[in-house]
Structures are given as C-alpha cells and as structure tokens.
Design a protein around this motif. Structure first.
Motif, PDB file in Angstrom:
ATOM      1  N   LYS A   6     -37.406-102.782  -7.736  1.00 28.73           N
ATOM      2  CA  LYS A   6     -37.032-101.506  -7.134  1.00 28.73           C
ATOM      3  C   LYS A   6     -35.519-101.380  -7.030  1.00 28.73           C
ATOM      4  O   LYS A   6     -34.946-100.316  -7.317  1.00 28.73           O
ATOM      5  N   TYR A   7     -34.839-102.474  -6.643  1.00 34.03           N
ATOM      6  CA  TYR A   7     -33.371-102.459  -6.613  1.00 34.03           C
ATOM      7  C   TYR A   7     -32.803-102.178  -8.000  1.00 34.03           C
ATOM      8  O   TYR A   7     -31.874-101.386  -8.157  1.00 34.03           O
ATOM      9  N   LEU A   8     -33.368-102.820  -9.002  1.00 35.23           N
ATOM     10  CA  LEU A   8     -32.883-102.614 -10.374  1.00 35.23           C
ATOM     11  C   LEU A   8     -33.169-101.193 -10.858  1.00 35.23           C
ATOM     12  O   LEU A   8     -32.369-100.613 -11.600  1.00 35.23           O
ATOM     13  N   ALA A   9     -34.294-100.622 -10.424  1.00 32.28           N
ATOM     14  CA  ALA A   9     -34.626 -99.245 -10.815  1.00 32.28           C
ATOM     15  C   ALA A   9     -33.654 -98.250 -10.192  1.00 32.28           C
ATOM     16  O   ALA A   9     -33.307 -97.237 -10.820  1.00 32.28           O
ATOM     17  N   PHE A  10     -33.206 -98.516  -8.967  1.00 38.63           N
ATOM     18  CA  PHE A  10     -32.214 -97.631  -8.348  1.00 38.63           C
ATOM     19  C   PHE A  10     -30.832 -97.822  -8.968  1.00 38.63           C
ATOM     20  O   PHE A  10     -30.021 -96.894  -8.988  1.00 38.63           O
ATOM     21  N   ALA A  11     -30.556 -99.005  -9.486  1.00 37.81           N
ATOM     22  CA  ALA A  11     -29.250 -99.265 -10.089  1.00 37.81           C
ATOM     23  C   ALA A  11     -29.118 -98.624 -11.462  1.00 37.81           C
ATOM     24  O   ALA A  11     -28.012 -98.278 -11.879  1.00 37.81           O
ATOM     25  N   ILE A  58     -24.628 -92.713 -14.394  1.00 36.00           N
ATOM     26  CA  ILE A  58     -23.944 -91.601 -13.730  1.00 36.00           C
ATOM     27  C   ILE A  58     -22.497 -91.965 -13.372  1.00 36.00           C
ATOM     28  O   ILE A  58     -21.588 -91.155 -13.567  1.00 36.00           O
ATOM     29  N   GLY A  59     -22.283 -93.168 -12.852  1.00 37.74           N
ATOM     30  CA  GLY A  59     -20.948 -93.566 -12.387  1.00 37.74           C
ATOM     31  C   GLY A  59     -19.866 -93.462 -13.441  1.00 37.74           C
ATOM     32  O   GLY A  59     -18.855 -92.790 -13.224  1.00 37.74           O
ATOM     33  N   PRO A  60     -20.034 -94.096 -14.609  1.00 38.62           N
ATOM     34  CA  PRO A  60     -18.977 -94.000 -15.624  1.00 38.62           C
ATOM     35  C   PRO A  60     -18.772 -92.584 -16.157  1.00 38.62           C
ATOM     36  O   PRO A  60     -17.637 -92.192 -16.447  1.00 38.62           O
ATOM     37  N   SER A  61     -19.832 -91.797 -16.262  1.00 41.84           N
ATOM     38  CA  SER A  61     -19.656 -90.434 -16.767  1.00 41.84           C
ATOM     39  C   SER A  61     -18.917 -89.567 -15.752  1.00 41.84           C
ATOM     40  O   SER A  61     -18.092 -88.729 -16.133  1.00 41.84           O
ATOM     41  N   VAL A  62     -19.181 -89.763 -14.454  1.00 46.83           N
ATOM     42  CA  VAL A  62     -18.435 -89.028 -13.428  1.00 46.83           C
ATOM     43  C   VAL A  62     -16.973 -89.465 -13.427  1.00 46.83           C
ATOM     44  O   VAL A  62     -16.063 -88.634 -13.309  1.00 46.83           O
ATOM     45  N   LEU A  63     -16.740 -90.758 -13.573  1.00 44.56           N
ATOM     46  CA  LEU A  63     -15.374 -91.270 -13.622  1.00 44.56           C
ATOM     47  C   LEU A  63     -14.623 -90.720 -14.847  1.00 44.56           C
ATOM     48  O   LEU A  63     -13.464 -90.315 -14.742  1.00 44.56           O
ATOM     49  N   PHE A  64     -15.282 -90.670 -15.994  1.00 46.41           N
ATOM     50  CA  PHE A  64     -14.684 -90.124 -17.207  1.00 46.41           C
ATOM     51  C   PHE A  64     -14.350 -88.641 -17.021  1.00 46.41           C
ATOM     52  O   PHE A  64     -13.271 -88.183 -17.414  1.00 46.41           O
ATOM     53  N   THR A  65     -15.262 -87.908 -16.398  1.00 42.76           N
ATOM     54  CA  THR A  65     -15.029 -86.487 -16.139  1.00 42.76           C
ATOM     55  C   THR A  65     -13.844 -86.296 -15.193  1.00 42.76           C
ATOM     56  O   THR A  65     -13.038 -85.374 -15.380  1.00 42.76           O
ATOM     57  N   ALA A  66     -13.757 -87.147 -14.193  1.00 42.85           N
ATOM     58  CA  ALA A  66     -12.640 -87.036 -13.244  1.00 42.85           C
ATOM     59  C   ALA A  66     -11.308 -87.271 -13.948  1.00 42.85           C
ATOM     60  O   ALA A  66     -10.343 -86.539 -13.722  1.00 42.85           O
ATOM     61  N   GLY A  82     -17.276 -91.261  -8.273  1.00 42.91           N
ATOM     62  CA  GLY A  82     -17.543 -92.098  -9.435  1.00 42.91           C
ATOM     63  C   GLY A  82     -17.339 -93.571  -9.152  1.00 42.91           C
ATOM     64  O   GLY A  82     -18.142 -94.412  -9.557  1.00 42.91           O
ATOM     65  N   ILE A  83     -16.280 -93.883  -8.428  1.00 44.29           N
ATOM     66  CA  ILE A  83     -16.010 -95.283  -8.081  1.00 44.29           C
ATOM     67  C   ILE A  83     -17.096 -95.819  -7.149  1.00 44.29           C
ATOM     68  O   ILE A  83     -17.568 -96.949  -7.319  1.00 44.29           O
ATOM     69  N   VAL A  84     -17.525 -95.009  -6.189  1.00 45.64           N
ATOM     70  CA  VAL A  84     -18.589 -95.429  -5.270  1.00 45.64           C
ATOM     71  C   VAL A  84     -19.891 -95.654  -6.031  1.00 45.64           C
ATOM     72  O   VAL A  84     -20.624 -96.623  -5.769  1.00 45.64           O
ATOM     73  N   ALA A  85     -20.202 -94.773  -6.991  1.00 46.47           N
ATOM     74  CA  ALA A  85     -21.423 -94.933  -7.777  1.00 46.47           C
ATOM     75  C   ALA A  85     -21.390 -96.213  -8.608  1.00 46.47           C
ATOM     76  O   ALA A  85     -22.393 -96.927  -8.706  1.00 46.47           O
ATOM     77  N   ILE A  86     -20.247 -96.530  -9.181  1.00 51.23           N
ATOM     78  CA  ILE A  86     -20.132 -97.755  -9.982  1.00 51.23           C
ATOM     79  C   ILE A  86     -20.259 -98.993  -9.096  1.00 51.23           C
ATOM     80  O   ILE A  86     -20.966 -99.949  -9.443  1.00 51.23           O
ATOM     81  N   ILE A  87     -19.613 -98.989  -7.937  1.00 48.05           N
ATOM     82  CA  ILE A  87     -19.709-100.128  -7.031  1.00 48.05           C
ATOM     83  C   ILE A  87     -21.137-100.287  -6.521  1.00 48.05           C
ATOM     84  O   ILE A  87     -21.662-101.413  -6.439  1.00 48.05           O
ATOM     85  N   ALA A  88     -21.806 -99.180  -6.197  1.00 48.39           N
ATOM     86  CA  ALA A  88     -23.192 -99.249  -5.740  1.00 48.39           C
ATOM     87  C   ALA A  88     -24.103 -99.793  -6.837  1.00 48.39           C
ATOM     88  O   ALA A  88     -25.012-100.588  -6.560  1.00 48.39           O
ATOM     89  N   ALA A  89     -23.860 -99.401  -8.080  1.00 47.15           N
ATOM     90  CA  ALA A  89     -24.666 -99.909  -9.192  1.00 47.15           C
ATOM     91  C   ALA A  89     -24.481-101.415  -9.347  1.00 47.15           C
ATOM     92  O   ALA A  89     -25.463-102.146  -9.538  1.00 47.15           O
ATOM     93  N   ILE A  90     -23.257-101.889  -9.241  1.00 47.00           N
ATOM     94  CA  ILE A  90     -22.996-103.322  -9.374  1.00 47.00           C
ATOM     95  C   ILE A  90     -23.670-104.095  -8.251  1.00 47.00           C
ATOM     96  O   ILE A  90     -24.324-105.122  -8.489  1.00 47.00           O
ATOM     97  N   LEU A  91     -23.547-103.605  -7.025  1.00 45.30           N
ATOM     98  CA  LEU A  91     -24.158-104.299  -5.893  1.00 45.30           C
ATOM     99  C   LEU A  91     -25.684-104.292  -5.976  1.00 45.30           C
ATOM    100  O   LEU A  91     -26.331-105.305  -5.681  1.00 45.30           O
ATOM    101  N   LEU A  92     -26.269-103.148  -6.357  1.00 41.11           N
ATOM    102  CA  LEU A  92     -27.724-103.087  -6.480  1.00 41.11           C
ATOM    103  C   LEU A  92     -28.237-103.979  -7.603  1.00 41.11           C
ATOM    104  O   LEU A  92     -29.287-104.619  -7.464  1.00 41.11           O
ATOM    105  N   MET A  93     -27.497-104.048  -8.704  1.00 39.54           N
ATOM    106  CA  MET A  93     -27.895-104.951  -9.786  1.00 39.54           C
ATOM    107  C   MET A  93     -27.840-106.403  -9.337  1.00 39.54           C
ATOM    108  O   MET A  93     -28.755-107.174  -9.610  1.00 39.54           O
ATOM    109  N   PHE A  94     -26.766-106.763  -8.661  1.00 41.57           N
ATOM    110  CA  PHE A  94     -26.627-108.132  -8.179  1.00 41.57           C
ATOM    111  C   PHE A  94     -27.764-108.487  -7.222  1.00 41.57           C
ATOM    112  O   PHE A  94     -28.415-109.525  -7.375  1.00 41.57           O
TER     113      PHE A  94
END
Length: 73
Positions: free
Chosen positions: A14-19, A25-33, A49-61
């Motif tokens: 479930k954690y991996l599915a949310f990540a 989304i995170g890198p595409s938002v960052l690229f758009t910014a 975008g930065i928050v989304a990328i950090i959340a993805a890394i933490l959820l994956m870990f």
C-alpha cells in the motif's frame, strides 16, 4: 497484537502504491515550475513539486522496508 506477515506485506504494498503516482507527479510539477519562472505561482508550485518528490522517496523507503520485514521476519 501481533500482525501476520500477510498483513505487513499488504501494508508495504500500500505504501508503494501511494508512492507510485507521486514519483510521476513530482518531477512533472517541478519541470513545469522551472519552465514558468515568470509566473506568480512559481514558488508555490515549486514547493509542491519538491514536497511530492520527498513524499515519494519517503513512502518508497518505508514501503520497501516494510515488504522486506514481512518477507524475512
């Protein structure tokens, strides 16, 4: 209360599915910014975008650690 390995594995997946969406989304938002630096909402979109990328890394870990714990314990 002792959780079974199957429940722990489900939690890890479930954690991996949310990540997964956050990793897309995170890198595409960052690229758009970075492409719209003149826009008034540059800073909030950049922070989002930065928050989304950090959340993805933490959820994956956390997901990988939980899956490994379920498999090897």
């Amino acid at each position: 209360m002792k959780h079974t390995n199957k429940e722990i594995l489900g939690k890890g997946i479930k954690y991996l599915a949310f990540a997964l969406p956050l990793t897309l989304i995170g890198p595409s938002v960052l690229f758009t910014a970075f492409n719209n630096q003149h826009h008034p909402f540059y800073i909030p979109v950049l922070i989002g975008g930065i928050v989304a990328i950090i959340a993805a890394i933490l959820l994956m870990f956390k997901g990988i650690i939980t899956v490994v714990k379920a498999v090897f314990d």
